[in-house]
Scaffold this motif. Structure first.
Motif, mmCIF file in Angstrom:
data_model
loop_
_atom_site.group_PDB
_atom_site.id
_atom_site.type_symbol
_atom_site.label_atom_id
_atom_site.label_comp_id
_atom_site.label_asym_id
_atom_site.label_seq_id
_atom_site.Cartn_x
_atom_site.Cartn_y
_atom_site.Cartn_z
ATOM 1 N N THR A 25 34.997 33.214 28.743
ATOM 2 C CA THR A 25 34.804 33.046 30.180
ATOM 3 C C THR A 25 33.317 33.144 30.510
ATOM 4 O O THR A 25 32.658 34.131 30.151
ATOM 5 C CB THR A 25 35.580 34.106 30.972
ATOM 6 N N LEU A 26 32.801 32.112 31.182
ATOM 7 C CA LEU A 26 31.395 32.081 31.575
ATOM 8 C C LEU A 26 31.275 32.280 33.077
ATOM 9 O O LEU A 26 31.997 31.653 33.856
ATOM 10 C CB LEU A 26 30.765 30.738 31.188
ATOM 11 N N GLN A 27 30.347 33.133 33.483
ATOM 12 C CA GLN A 27 30.028 33.345 34.896
ATOM 13 C C GLN A 27 28.520 33.424 35.043
ATOM 14 O O GLN A 27 27.829 33.981 34.168
ATOM 15 C CB GLN A 27 30.665 34.643 35.408
ATOM 16 N N PRO A 28 27.985 32.898 36.126
ATOM 17 C CA PRO A 28 26.533 32.991 36.326
ATOM 18 C C PRO A 28 26.099 34.450 36.469
ATOM 19 O O PRO A 28 26.775 35.248 37.116
ATOM 20 C CB PRO A 28 26.303 32.202 37.623
ATOM 21 N N GLU A 29 24.966 34.769 35.851
ATOM 22 C CA GLU A 29 24.442 36.135 35.891
ATOM 23 C C GLU A 29 22.985 36.106 36.322
ATOM 24 O O GLU A 29 22.283 35.103 36.141
ATOM 25 C CB GLU A 29 24.550 36.783 34.502
ATOM 26 N N ASP A 30 22.524 37.222 36.867
ATOM 27 C CA ASP A 30 21.106 37.314 37.211
ATOM 28 C C ASP A 30 20.308 37.764 35.984
ATOM 29 O O ASP A 30 20.833 37.873 34.877
ATOM 30 C CB ASP A 30 20.879 38.222 38.418
ATOM 31 N N GLU A 31 19.033 38.037 36.185
ATOM 32 C CA GLU A 31 18.150 38.376 35.063
ATOM 33 C C GLU A 31 18.595 39.628 34.318
ATOM 34 O O GLU A 31 18.275 39.820 33.147
ATOM 35 C CB GLU A 31 16.716 38.576 35.556
ATOM 36 N N ASN A 32 19.362 40.485 35.039
ATOM 37 C CA ASN A 32 19.777 41.757 34.442
ATOM 38 C C ASN A 32 21.215 41.741 33.941
ATOM 39 O O ASN A 32 21.766 42.776 33.588
ATOM 40 C CB ASN A 32 19.600 42.878 35.470
ATOM 41 N N GLY A 33 21.824 40.563 33.954
ATOM 42 C CA GLY A 33 23.193 40.459 33.493
ATOM 43 C C GLY A 33 24.228 40.829 34.541
ATOM 44 O O GLY A 33 25.427 40.889 34.239
ATOM 45 N N ALA A 34 23.801 41.052 35.785
ATOM 46 C CA ALA A 34 24.730 41.374 36.874
ATOM 47 C C ALA A 34 25.225 40.081 37.535
ATOM 48 O O ALA A 34 24.621 39.013 37.355
ATOM 49 C CB ALA A 34 24.026 42.255 37.899
ATOM 50 N N PRO A 35 26.322 40.143 38.300
ATOM 51 C CA PRO A 35 26.788 38.942 39.002
ATOM 52 C C PRO A 35 25.680 38.349 39.866
ATOM 53 O O PRO A 35 24.910 39.076 40.500
ATOM 54 C CB PRO A 35 27.951 39.474 39.856
ATOM 55 N N PHE A 36 25.592 37.031 39.891
ATOM 56 C CA PHE A 36 24.478 36.349 40.551
ATOM 57 C C PHE A 36 24.697 36.297 42.059
ATOM 58 O O PHE A 36 25.775 35.918 42.538
ATOM 59 C CB PHE A 36 24.356 34.930 40.007
ATOM 60 N N VAL A 37 23.666 36.679 42.806
ATOM 61 C CA VAL A 37 23.682 36.599 44.272
ATOM 62 C C VAL A 37 22.959 35.325 44.683
ATOM 63 O O VAL A 37 21.782 35.129 44.357
ATOM 64 C CB VAL A 37 22.999 37.821 44.910
ATOM 65 N N VAL A 38 23.644 34.448 45.378
ATOM 66 C CA VAL A 38 23.090 33.140 45.733
ATOM 67 C C VAL A 38 21.949 33.315 46.740
ATOM 68 O O VAL A 38 22.133 33.959 47.774
ATOM 69 C CB VAL A 38 24.187 32.221 46.321
ATOM 70 N N PRO A 39 20.784 32.744 46.469
ATOM 71 C CA PRO A 39 19.673 32.854 47.432
ATOM 72 C C PRO A 39 19.969 32.115 48.737
ATOM 73 O O PRO A 39 20.864 31.271 48.805
ATOM 74 C CB PRO A 39 18.502 32.190 46.692
ATOM 75 N N ALA A 40 19.189 32.434 49.757
ATOM 76 C CA ALA A 40 19.355 31.775 51.057
ATOM 77 C C ALA A 40 18.707 30.399 51.098
ATOM 78 O O ALA A 40 18.857 29.682 52.089
ATOM 79 C CB ALA A 40 18.766 32.657 52.164
ATOM 80 N N ASN A 41 17.987 30.004 50.042
ATOM 81 C CA ASN A 41 17.368 28.678 50.002
ATOM 82 C C ASN A 41 18.421 27.590 50.098
ATOM 83 O O ASN A 41 19.548 27.753 49.642
ATOM 84 C CB ASN A 41 16.596 28.484 48.694
ATOM 85 N N ARG A 42 18.035 26.427 50.653
ATOM 86 C CA ARG A 42 18.958 25.298 50.747
ATOM 87 C C ARG A 42 19.397 24.865 49.348
ATOM 88 O O ARG A 42 20.584 24.640 49.101
ATOM 89 C CB ARG A 42 18.284 24.130 51.483
ATOM 90 N N THR A 43 18.462 24.725 48.416
ATOM 91 C CA THR A 43 18.768 24.235 47.068
ATOM 92 C C THR A 43 18.342 25.260 46.034
ATOM 93 O O THR A 43 17.195 25.711 46.031
ATOM 94 C CB THR A 43 18.053 22.895 46.804
ATOM 95 N N THR A 44 19.254 25.635 45.159
ATOM 96 C CA THR A 44 18.939 26.535 44.050
ATOM 97 C C THR A 44 19.594 26.007 42.782
ATOM 98 O O THR A 44 20.798 25.693 42.790
ATOM 99 C CB THR A 44 19.445 27.964 44.316
ATOM 100 N N TYR A 45 18.809 25.894 41.711
ATOM 101 C CA TYR A 45 19.342 25.643 40.375
ATOM 102 C C TYR A 45 19.189 26.946 39.581
ATOM 103 O O TYR A 45 18.082 27.487 39.492
ATOM 104 C CB TYR A 45 18.576 24.530 39.669
#
Length: 1135
Positions: A741-761
């Motif tokens: 199972t793959l899930q997006p993670e942040d730099e520290n391996g925690a669940p990723f919080v989506v930025p407020a920017n219009r576009t994020t990759y």
């Protein structure tokens, strides 16, 4: 080589558009403008800047805005008719009681907009007061259109009484009618559609700018104060206590709900509590089972509710002298048992210390859960309850209380609801919602007084025709409720509900303890049965409206499962899906094991009724099932086809079977099956299952005639349905049981919080097992927030992964090289199974690691959203025969430049014969899956294969839908020296700016993703200038191969087109998408509607159609006892 890599780095990055722009209906284009904004050539009125919302139906498109400050409704309607065109609002959904705007050319040949009304089933009359204004209108090329405004708050001198804004249901569904005539003389309609629209959805009901700037934000928390993780249980009640400021008294004047996951969030109630709060906990009672006392309610949220403003004269009190604390109770419904979902839902309470004149309170009406027992098989079972005159005499002050907001609450079986007020033996208020919709429960702004001694009746009706079990009142989503929540001032009543036995009323003071008050339902003051009904404001009888909704066969919303009386075929155990349109309802299931499509159609017609599949959305090339009474008065189901705009002919091979059919009461219906994989002897070639678009939109036609003789149709609707959505394409049970199972993670391996920017990759690297070679055989996407998630690409990479990061290139800007793609997800994609003979390889001898690239589109700038999206890769070490690979076709982003004002701008690209000669092995490769990708301007797409100067495959998707991009299972060979052409068309009629290729949701793309084995090709795209092809080996580096588009092997323009399998010419179908406002799907000389031809709602004049056809067997699903209600597919929505 560096030039090639430079082009790839700047251009070959998939970027996709999320829910951009205004929160309206319909697919959006790259500028945030839904594609449903459609007007005639030269008109500038049908644009996003002119209207807040739009919605496209079969034969018309409607656009609307509501301006609360001026009490004005602006409407724009475009209809495929050459005659008058009307739009009406109706409490019942029928012509009776409708208030109508009619656009037409009058006797002086001047286009006018008329204000009309209908008190019965008669020709609508001109209103004495013309409260409409025409802004634009006309007729041309078989279309009539107009834009106009109307005032929707009136005094009683006008017939517009139904449209008073203070009786509108905001956040909810309004009943509308769109009708048209065969000419501009205002005579009987030849076509009419009644439906529901959330006219006031997302229209903020703002008395004036709110002066308060202080905000309290509440979010559910666990026992430790961390964000709450929703359990996998089906039903969870979770309570979190909050202490508000209490240094002085405050007024809440605005509440903004921000619900993170509508698929889990069932309701929220904010309770008024006293005592010492003892922490967050699971709670079976409002007080969480831990607190001293919770004595009333402050605020409620149910599905569909948006921002709430209090009236200028009142606020919701808290602080000094008020309740000790608040309890936030969340009800989660998790039928799929999802795990690890962090609920980031928040409620913003905007408050002020500048107190308003009155304290606002919340009162409950309704039935105790123990009093609800609904038998099965009921079309409109009634549950009602009276708030007695004895209670109001006790609790209401002498001057009375003013109600300002009302909303009703039921669950999935709910059909309609209402509240009535009686004074002196007369019903003076009747607030009825006939079209209850669970997902848009909504409410209404009201203004009426309740005096001491008045009584109130609250009622709900339920539809249990599609269940074999009684439905009880209860706490879970499978149970039912019947409540009304009423805001009023001054806050005096907290609850008024009849006690079981109807000898007493539970009569609660706002914020106090409930008490029992003796109650005599038979008294004049409490007896609503035979009461005179008057309108206190206008002194005229308002319509009761306790039922009729168009088309009211026997079943109401929210279930679209609708059949004639006595039929047991139109149920959720017989059909996987259903969808209600204006004059018909369609039900369907697809059985992959037997390659069978089962269809059930109910139409409001007294004549033949047909259902067809068409590549273009028109009669030309359609394959049709027609149900009718034949000359022997026997109901039959016929297999027909149409090669042109002519009467469809009987197929030589009848591959349909009738299970049930008949006609009665102005309706025709049938249930039948058809085989959808054929040999070439049949005309059913369009319906081969291996060319179906699963997860996508199929073009369908439903047509009907004025009689059962099979003659020209009098009404026809063409639309799209995701026939194979959620139908798992399973070759056989998958033997693999190992899952990654793959899930997006942040730099520290925690669940990723989506930025407020219009576009994020965002890129997250993953290392798969590499002790041996494995095959992935199934991928299950679990997307948490479709409003943010725009795409996912899983790249094949080598080198040393360097952690998760923002990434503008596929390799994240940190890794050595990502040389190919493994899997892609785009909107609408569901579970993917590989064919039995192949799997997607990884492990020993393969790529070093995978890069999970997520593209988020956040046009609203939402903050704090934790993305719990997950992708399950099911794999096995028992290798299959072939390795499966993913290949890209399409255009470089730099090659896309689409001018404005184009109905079908073409972008195409050729994978050259030179590339396939280099990369394809001698035995060829087999393609098994294809899916196309564009953004909001995308209209149609296709892939063609040429061999020896002939096009042998033409896989065309005419009805591209961004939200159902889908794909198709295919089976065809590509040999060395073959060439492929991939193309896309774009509609830019509703933008004034050129559209470029690019990475953001506002740009465009044109790609095709093709799964094939053995895995040999990774990419085949023409290099700018068309002198070379970017020809990439699967998993390898791209290289340039010389390319001559003018060569016979690469020239598709004048090529002969044959079907390799059947040896016949398939339809090109490069574009037409129905309904195309500025295009016509039939020759212009085709007959128009004629007066009298469209009377399909008339009652049958002869008795012979009162019988039914033969009856089929129950499906396996029904035999196994799965006769349950399923949520209708989403629509608009509906479904």
């Amino acid at each position: 080589m560096m030039n090639v890599l430079g082009v790839l780095a700047s251009s070959l990055v998939l970027a996709h558009g999320g829910h951009g722009g205004h929160g309206g209906h319909g697919a959006h284009n790259g500028h945030g403008e839904p594609r449903c904004f459609k007007g005639p050539p030269g008109s500038t009125m049908f644009r996003h800047r002119e209207f807040q919302k739009c919605k496209e139906f079969g034969w018309f498109t409607i656009h609307w805005s509501v301006y609360e400050d001026t009490n004005t409704l602006k409407v724009g309607v475009v209809g495929k008719v050459d005659g008058w065109l009307g739009f009406g609002l109706s409490s019942s959904g029928s012509m009776k009681g409708a208030d109508i705007m009619v656009g037409r050319f009058n006797d002086e040949d001047v286009f006018v907009l008329e204000d009309r009304y209908s008190d019965n089933f008669v020709t609508p009359s001109l209103d004495d007061e013309q409260n409409v204004e025409l802004l634009e209108g006309g007729a041309s090329r078989g279309y009539t259109w107009w834009v106009g405004t109307r005032k929707i708050k009136r005094d009683c001198s006008s017939m517009d009484r139904l449209n008073d804004l203070d009786a509108y249901q905001y956040d909810a569904i309004q009943n509308i009618i769109v009708a048209a005539g065969a000419s501009h003389a205002f005579e009987r309609h030849t076509i009419r559609t009644a439906t529901g629209l959330p006219l006031l959805e997302d229209v903020e009901v703002i008395p004036e700018p709110v002066e308060a700037t202080q905000t309290i934000t509440l979010q559910p928390e666990d026992e430790n104060g961390a964000p709450f993780v929703v359990p996998a249980n089906r039903t969870t009640y979770w309570c979190t206590p909050f202490i508000f400021p209490n240094d002085t008294k405050y007024h809440t004047v605005k509440v903004v709900p921000r619900v993170a996951d509508h698929g889990l969030m069932h309701h929220m109630i904010m309770y008024l509590c006293n005592g010492e709060p003892r922490g967050a906990s699971e709670c079976s009672r409002p007080n969480g089972g831990v607190d001293e006392i919770c004595s009333g309610s402050y605020y409620t949220w149910t599905p569909g509710r948006t921002t709430m403003y209090t009236p200028l004269e009142a606020g919701m009190p808290f602080g000094k002298g008020s309740t000790t604390y608040f309890m936030l109770q969340m009800h989660y419904d998790n039928p799929e048992g999802r795990t690890g979902v962090v609920d980031t839902t928040a409620f913003d309470f905007i408050y002020t210390s500048e107190l308003r004149q009155h304290d606002l309170g919340l009162m409950w009406l309704g039935a105790l859960l123990s009093d609800i027992n609904i038998p099965p098989g009921q079309p409109a079972h009634l549950v009602d309850n009276v708030c007695s005159s004895e209670c109001t005499q006790l609790r209401i002050p002498e001057g009375g209380v003013t109600f300002v907001d009302i909303r009703d609450h039921m669950h999935r079986f709910g059909r309609s609801a209402g509240t009535e007020v009686m004074r002196d033996g007369k019903v003076i208020q009747d607030l009825t919602w006939n079209r209850y919709d669970y997902n848009h429960q909504g409410g209404a702004q009201v203004t009426f007084k309740l005096l001491p001694g008045d009584s109130m009746r609250h009622w709900c009706t339920y539809d249990t025709l599609n269940t074999d079990e009684a439905v009880q009142g209860g706490r879970t989503a499978a149970d039912e409720m019947c409540f009304g929540f009423l805001m009023h001032y001054p806050a005096t009543l907290g609850m008024c509900i009849a006690y079981p036995g109807e000898t007493a009323t539970i009569c609660q003071k706002a914020g106090g303890m409930p008490s029992l008050v003796p109650y005599n339902r038979n008294s004049v003051a409490n007896n609503f049965t035979n009461a005179e009904r008057v309108n206190e404001r206008c002194d005229e009888s308002p319509p009761r409206g306790h039922g009729e909704r168009f088309p009211a066969i026997t079943l109401p919303d929210p279930s679209c499962y609708k059949g004639p009386p006595g039929s047991t075929m139109f149920t959720s155990c017989e059909f996987e899906k259903c969808k209600e349109f204006g004059w018909f309802t369609i039900h369907w299931s697809v059985d992959k094991d037997t390659n069978t499509l089962k269809v059930g159609v109910v139409g409001k017609v007294d004549g033949w009724l047909g259902f067809g599949l068409s590549s273009s959305g028109s009669m030309k090339g359609a394959d049709i099932m027609v149900g009718r009474f034949n000359d022997e008065d026997v109901f039959v189901l016929e297999d027909r086809y149409s090669d042109n705009f002519v009467t469809p002919s009987l197929d030589d091979e009848q591959n349909v079977e009738l299970l049930e059919g008949g006609a009665s009461g102005g309706y025709t219906w049938w249930v039948g099956t058809r085989r959808i994989e054929r040999d070439c002897s049949s005309m059913d070639r369009l319906n081969d299952l291996d060319a179906y678009q699963y997860d996508a939109i199929q073009n369908i036609i439903v047509a009907a005639g004025a009689s059962h003789a099979f003659e020209r149709h009098t009404i026809r609707t063409a639309t799209g349905l995701p026939l194979l959505e959620d139908v798992e394409v399973i070759p056989e049970p998958v033997e693999a049981t190992q899952t990654i199972t793959l899930q997006p993670e942040d730099e520290n391996g925690a669940p990723f919080v989506v930025p407020a920017n219009r576009t994020t990759y965002w890129c997250t690297p993953f290392i798969f097992p590499n002790d041996t070679k494995y095959h992935t055989v199934k991928v299950v996407p679990r997307v948490a927030d479709h409003g943010l998630m725009h795409h996912m690409i899983m790249y094949l990479c080598n080198g040393e992964p360097r952690g998760a990061s923002e990434c503008s290139r596929p390799n994240g800007g940190v890794d050595e090289i990502c040389s190919g793609s493994y899997y892609t997800w785009t909107p609408g994609r569901t579970t993917m199974y590989t064919p039995l003979e192949a799997g997607m390889p990884f492990g020993k001898g393969s790529t070093t690691y995978f890069m999970l690239q997520m593209h988020y589109d956040n046009p609203e700038g939402r903050t704090g959203v934790v993305d719990t999206t997950a992708f399950d890769f099911i794999y096995t070490s028992e290798l299959r025969q072939h390795d499966l690979g993913l290949m890209w076709l399409g255009a470089l982003l730099s090659d896309i430049n689409i001018p404005p004002g184009q109905p079908a701008h073409l972008v195409d690209n050729v994978c050259s014969s030179e590339c396939t000669q280099l990369r394809i092995p001698e035995g060829g490769v087999t393609f098994v899956d294809i899916r196309d990708h564009m953004h909001r301007f995308g209209r149609s797409a296709g892939t063609e294969v040429m061999r020896d100067g002939k096009v042998i495959q033409d896989l065309t998707w005419n009805r591209y839908d961004y939200n159902h991009q889908g794909g198709a299972q295919v089976t065809f060979k590509l040999l060395p020296g073959d060439s492929m052409r991939h193309w896309c068309t774009y509609d830019t009629l509703n933008t004034d700016e050129a559209v470029q290729g690019g990475r953001t949701a506002a740009d465009e793309m044109c790609f095709g993703f093709l799964m094939h084995y053995p895995a040999t090709l990774g990419m085949c795209i023409a290099y700018p200038g068309e002198t070379a092809t970017i020809c990439q080996k699967a998993g390898g580096m791209p290289s340039l191969v010389p390319y001559s588009r003018s060569s016979a092997a690469n020239n598709f323009t004048n090529a002969e087109r044959v079907n390799e399998r059947c040896g016949e010419t398939p339809p090109r179908g490069h574009g037409e998408r129905f309904p195309a406002i500025t295009e016509i799907d039939e020759p212009e000389e085709a007959p128009r509607f004629r007066r009298g031809r469209g009377k399909w709602d008339r009652k049958s004049s002869h008795g012979k159609h009162e019988k039914r056809g033969k009856r089929g067997k129950k499906s396996k699903r029904c035999k196994e006892g799965h006769d349950h209600i399923q949520s209708p597919p989403s629509s608009e929505g509906n479904h």
